[in-house]
Design an enzyme around this catalytic site. Structure first.
Site, PDB file in Angstrom:
ATOM      1  N   CYS A  39      14.222  36.673 -29.143  1.00  0.00           N
ATOM      2  CA  CYS A  39      13.059  37.500 -28.802  1.00  0.00           C
ATOM      3  C   CYS A  39      11.832  37.058 -29.603  1.00  0.00           C
ATOM      4  O   CYS A  39      11.865  37.027 -30.841  1.00  0.00           O
ATOM      5  CB  CYS A  39      13.359  38.967 -29.091  1.00  0.00           C
ATOM      6  N   HIS A  67      11.781  43.922 -26.149  1.00  0.00           N
ATOM      7  CA  HIS A  67      11.330  44.515 -27.410  1.00  0.00           C
ATOM      8  C   HIS A  67      10.282  45.601 -27.138  1.00  0.00           C
ATOM      9  O   HIS A  67       9.423  45.428 -26.271  1.00  0.00           O
ATOM     10  CB  HIS A  67      10.716  43.417 -28.290  1.00  0.00           C
ATOM     11  N   ASN A  82       4.261  49.068 -20.526  1.00  0.00           N
ATOM     12  CA  ASN A  82       5.239  48.987 -19.447  1.00  0.00           C
ATOM     13  C   ASN A  82       6.620  49.021 -20.086  1.00  0.00           C
ATOM     14  O   ASN A  82       6.900  48.233 -20.983  1.00  0.00           O
ATOM     15  CB  ASN A  82       5.108  47.677 -18.661  1.00  0.00           C
ATOM     16  N   HIS A 113       7.101  47.239 -26.902  1.00  0.00           N
ATOM     17  CA  HIS A 113       5.741  46.745 -27.071  1.00  0.00           C
ATOM     18  C   HIS A 113       4.858  47.215 -25.924  1.00  0.00           C
ATOM     19  O   HIS A 113       5.347  47.677 -24.892  1.00  0.00           O
ATOM     20  CB  HIS A 113       5.720  45.211 -27.120  1.00  0.00           C
ATOM     21  N   GLN A 142       0.512  46.496 -24.304  1.00  0.00           N
ATOM     22  CA  GLN A 142      -0.539  45.485 -24.205  1.00  0.00           C
ATOM     23  C   GLN A 142      -1.916  46.142 -24.220  1.00  0.00           C
ATOM     24  O   GLN A 142      -2.034  47.352 -23.999  1.00  0.00           O
ATOM     25  CB  GLN A 142      -0.372  44.665 -22.925  1.00  0.00           C
ATOM     26  N   CYS A 159      10.403  39.860 -32.223  1.00  0.00           N
ATOM     27  CA  CYS A 159      11.105  40.241 -33.446  1.00  0.00           C
ATOM     28  C   CYS A 159      10.498  39.485 -34.625  1.00  0.00           C
ATOM     29  O   CYS A 159       9.873  38.438 -34.444  1.00  0.00           O
ATOM     30  CB  CYS A 159      12.593  39.909 -33.333  1.00  0.00           C
ATOM     31  N   HIS A 177      14.261  45.808 -32.523  1.00  0.00           N
ATOM     32  CA  HIS A 177      14.361  45.322 -31.146  1.00  0.00           C
ATOM     33  C   HIS A 177      14.994  46.347 -30.205  1.00  0.00           C
ATOM     34  O   HIS A 177      14.651  46.403 -29.021  1.00  0.00           O
ATOM     35  CB  HIS A 177      15.181  44.029 -31.122  1.00  0.00           C
TER      36      HIS A 177
END
Length: 363
Positions: free
Chosen positions: A70, A167, A156, A169, A171, A73, A116
């Site tokens: 990933c 992971h 999303n 997250h 944007q 991470c 994660h």
């Protein structure tokens, strides 16, 4: 909050946001990266009047890597990722495969936690507040870029939504124009203001919803409701009770209360499709978990709104949270009416959706 900016090996900016002032961030990106090359272009549709980003370089972006590869991470030993340090609280960095770049705007990635296997709903209130502070700081910084007109912070969650990195997250998109959805809202606000003799449409909508049956959650400074004309099976709009145009204008009371309210909403979303009582409208069987969703902050454009009669102070900051899952094991796909004509058909009555979201409240 401690903020530490640095650069990745290819020149992209990365910023650590830490809960503790004692945090030291001096790790160096050791990857042999070439400078990032982007081919982002904005093209305007002459018939619809909206804009499309053409970004062919995104075809090569990372796609569903295994957990041990990933890129979000922390770096550990010789396993090098986008984050040079071996741990972090919150990190923001320029997207390596941006949809918008240069004169076309900017795209950033926000990593909510180094864990994660966690999700936003797993964060503590202190961690969630740090994310809010990072969103606010990035909105302030990006709004100062000459090419940027509007800043959009969003998450999303779930492969069903199209997420390619597991992971936790989100944007941030910094657009060089006012987005079509925002322009539509501003036009409605301007028309209502003229027709009503000065009333703000956002204020009127919030007052009407708070007096009705679609309220999901209400606190001293925030209100969450399923809108009267919800487009999605389960859709919640979260508003600060004091109208402000953007995250920068939230007062400290609203900021302090936000983590508790937002985390509760996300945790309810993860319980929507759990086993329900006999005769339930949503199926009555155990669900896949977690619930896929999109969480989107709507902020006013910076400077001139581009809509006659609409001032940015007329806009109301709010977050829209929705899932494409309509019942256990079934997703809502955009069919001909939605994709072809932008006329949505919702299978779940908004009143029932609000009732269900109240039923799954934390005890």
């Amino acid at each position: 909050m401690k903020k530490t900016p640095t650069q990745l090996a290819d020149g992209r900016e990365l910023i650590y946001y830490d809960l503790r002032d004692s945090a030291v961030r001096d790790a160096v990106d050791r990857r042999p990266l070439e400078p990032t090359v982007t081919r982002s272009e904005i093209r305007r549709d002459p018939l619809l009047g909206d804009s499309v980003a053409i970004a062919s370089h995104r075809q090569g972006r990372t796609y569903h890597p295994p957990a041990d590869e990933c890129p979000l991470c922390p770096s550990r030993g010789e396993r090098l990722s986008e984050i040079p340090d071996s741990s972090y609280d919150v990190v923001v960095f320029e997207n390596r495969f941006p949809s918008l770049a240069g004169d076309s705007g900017r795209c950033e990635v926000v990593c909510f936690t180094s864990d994660h296997d966690a999700s936003f709903a797993d964060l503590t209130e202190e961690q969630a507040r740090l994310v809010l502070d990072a969103w606010t700081d990035r909105t302030a910084e990006l709004s100062q870029l000459p090419a940027v007109k509007q800043v959009f912070c969003f998450e999303n969650r779930g492969a069903e939504i199209g997420v390619t990195l597991g992971h936790p997250h989100g944007q941030i998109y910094a657009y060089p124009f006012t987005t079509p959805r925002t322009a539509l809202m501003l036009r409605s606000v301007a028309a209502h203001k003229e027709q009503s003799g000065g009333e703000n449409l956002f204020d009127a909508v919030l007052a009407r919803e708070l007096a009705g049956e679609r309220v999901v959650l209400e606190s001293e400074h925030w209100a969450a409701f399923v809108p009267y004309a919800a487009h999605w099976p389960y859709e919640v709009h979260l508003y600060p009770k004091r109208r402000v145009p953007d995250l920068l204008a939230l007062d400290e009371d609203a900021r302090t209360e936000f983590p508790q309210v937002y985390l509760e909403l996300l945790r309810r979303f993860d319980r929507i499709f759990e086993r329900e009582g006999e005769g339930s409208a949503v199926g009555g069987t155990p669900s896949e978990s977690p619930t896929p969703y999109i969480a989107a902050w709507h902020q006013a454009p910076f400077g001139d709104t581009g809509v006659p009669g609409a001032q940015r102070e007329d806009f109301a900051l709010h977050l829209e949270l929705f899932t494409i899952r309509r019942t256990s094991g079934k997703l809502k796909f955009l069919a001909g009416s939605e994709s072809g004509m932008n006329v949505f058909i919702n299978d779940v009555p908004p009143e029932r959706a609000a009732e269900r979201l109240r039923e799954v409240a934390s005890s």
